[in-house]
Design an enzyme around this catalytic site. Structure first.
Site, mmCIF file in Angstrom:
data_model
loop_
_atom_site.group_PDB
_atom_site.id
_atom_site.type_symbol
_atom_site.label_atom_id
_atom_site.label_comp_id
_atom_site.label_asym_id
_atom_site.label_seq_id
_atom_site.Cartn_x
_atom_site.Cartn_y
_atom_site.Cartn_z
ATOM 1 N N GLY A 1 0.823 -1.201 0.000
ATOM 2 C CA GLY A 1 0.000 0.000 0.000
ATOM 3 C C GLY A 1 0.853 1.244 0.000
ATOM 4 O O GLY A 1 2.043 1.211 -0.317
ATOM 5 N N ASN A 2 0.246 2.372 0.347
ATOM 6 C CA ASN A 2 0.974 3.631 0.415
ATOM 7 C C ASN A 2 0.425 4.466 1.572
ATOM 8 O O ASN A 2 -0.500 4.050 2.271
ATOM 9 C CB ASN A 2 0.892 4.381 -0.921
ATOM 10 N N ARG A 3 0.981 5.661 1.754
ATOM 11 C CA ARG A 3 0.674 6.470 2.928
ATOM 12 C C ARG A 3 -0.512 7.411 2.734
ATOM 13 O O ARG A 3 -0.814 8.219 3.618
ATOM 14 C CB ARG A 3 1.899 7.306 3.322
ATOM 15 N N SER A 4 -1.197 7.372 1.605
ATOM 16 C CA SER A 4 -2.266 8.330 1.348
ATOM 17 C C SER A 4 -3.372 8.230 2.398
ATOM 18 O O SER A 4 -3.886 7.147 2.683
ATOM 19 C CB SER A 4 -2.862 8.093 -0.042
ATOM 20 N N ALA B 1 -4.476 7.491 -4.587
ATOM 21 C CA ALA B 1 -3.137 6.995 -4.907
ATOM 22 C C ALA B 1 -3.218 5.486 -5.123
ATOM 23 O O ALA B 1 -3.009 4.703 -4.193
ATOM 24 C CB ALA B 1 -2.168 7.318 -3.777
#
Length: 405
Positions: free
Chosen positions: A205-208, A272
């Site tokens: 995943g990502n930090r969005s 994102a």
């Protein structure tokens, strides 16, 4: 000091209007409560008077020498009706003035926000839908009800949004005055970050956080749009006045966006999405090996949703893409703008302590016409309005001021 008229109709959600009233008064706004006769069966006049610090207006004949049915509406800077019943929406749409609240609605020249609450069948009835459409065409903001527990054991769409969400939207409407420049438009906004499962407990995943996408959805609702918000793994409170679809993976996001964009005037891809996903998802939790060296994870490329939308844009439809970059931001964003066939691309430089999860953003907006607008660091709510300003200008250049695609 803003003068607010809080209209309250006869529904079980009337008790929530007490919290909405408190939010207005504690932030320094003057509030005149105008409950219907039915509303007073749920919450009595002494409660409204105590919370507002003002007498409660209930009848056209009270203080008749002051002509309250005209004076209250004329003095208001903002009118909020919460909860708004199907009966009240019907009367407002047809200009019926048979009590003090409906008279006030006819004389008010300020922004009016309706927060409906009713059973699902009533909200979905063609008569109610037609009345809502009429009010929106006239410039009123009719918030989409929330989905959740209704009266008794019933659950569905028709629940009054939370008071904090109504309050926030109402203030944004007040801030914009009568400039509902997205009225009659359907906009789609994506928010958050997708997650691609590795096994039953892990994901890529990502930090969005979804804050910028949610700010865009809130701003669009305050400007009169029909808003579809597609949220990927976001834990923020639901914004009032939007339809929310929740997704997990990039494939889920793609399916939801393609469906929603079919009749959208403007699509803003603020989410994102993960660029890659595992080629295979382990059916059980991946265990450490005796050697301590894990098996390599093979990745495959996810679909480029914005590029797909750009390739299939309808005439007059506007696509706003986002580019979150860690280096060569403007150069990379210009290449994406062309590749995705977007009309605008919003670019920012991101990192572990930059943008993701923050309440401010520092962006540059690039246009397909070669334009460049650097906004500087601003609250994400202000960034949202500036993005809409640009997107609306592009949309008008494509279809004209008064047309809806």
């Amino acid at each position: 000091m803003t003068e607010v008229v809080l209209g309250v109709c006869g529904g079980i959600a009337a008790y929530k209007a007490c919290e909405l009233l408190r939010l207005f008064t504690e932030s320094g706004h003057g509030v005149r409560v105008v409950p219907t006769a039915s509303a007073l069966k749920f919450v009595g006049a002494p409660t409204w008077a105590a919370l507002s610090g003002r007498p409660v207006a209930t009848e056209v004949w009270d203080d008749a020498h002051e002509v309250p049915h005209v004076r209250i509406g004329r003095k208001a800077d903002l009118v909020v009706v919460a909860p708004a019943t199907a009966d009240l929406l019907a009367k407002a749409a047809h200009g019926i003035a048979d009590d003090l609240l409906t008279n006030t609605l006819l004389t008010a020249t300020c922004p009016i926000v309706y927060a409906p609450a009713m059973h699902t069948e009533m909200w979905e009835n063609p008569a109610t839908r037609a009345n809502v459409a009429t009010l929106r065409e006239r410039g009123a903001i009719v918030i989409e009800p929330a989905v959740g527990r209704l009266t008794g054991a019933d659950t569905g769409k028709g629940r009054l949004p939370e008071p904090e969400s109504i309050y926030e939207l109402a203030l944004r409407v007040r801030h914009r005055g009568l400039e509902f420049d997205l009225a009659g438009r359907h906009v789609v906004v994506t928010a958050g970050g997708t997650r691609e499962p590795l096994d039953p407990v892990r994901f890529l995943g990502n930090r969005s956080s979804g804050k910028q996408g949610y700010a865009l959805a809130k701003a669009a609702a305050a400007r009169g749009a029909k808003v579809t918000l597609i949220a990927a793994n976001v834990t923020l409170p639901d914004p009032a006045g939007v339809e929310i679809t929740r997704v997990g993976t990039t494939e889920d996001l793609r399916a939801a966006v393609v469906k929603a964009a079919a009749d959208a005037d403007i699509v803003v891809m603020a989410a994102a999405p993960a660029d890659f996903r595992p080629a295979a998802v382990a059916p059980q939790k991946i265990k450490k090996t005796d050697s301590g060296t894990p098996e390599p994870i093979v990745l495959v490329t996810n679909p480029d949703i914005a590029a797909e939308l750009g390739a299939n844009k309808r005439p007059g439809q506007v696509l706003v893409a986002f580019a979150a970059e860690t280096q060569d931001a403007l150069e990379n964003a210009r290449a994406k703008l062309t590749r995705k066939r977007a009309d605008l691309i919003v670019v920012n430089e991101v990192g572990a302590d930059r943008v993701f999860g923050a309440d401010h953003n520092d962006v540059t907006i690039l246009g397909s016409d070669g334009s460049t607008s650097t906004l500087g660091e601003l609250p994400k709510a202000d960034v949202a309005d500036m993005i809409w300003d640009r997107a609306i200008a592009v949309h008008k250049s494509l279809v004209g001021d008064g047309e809806v695609t």
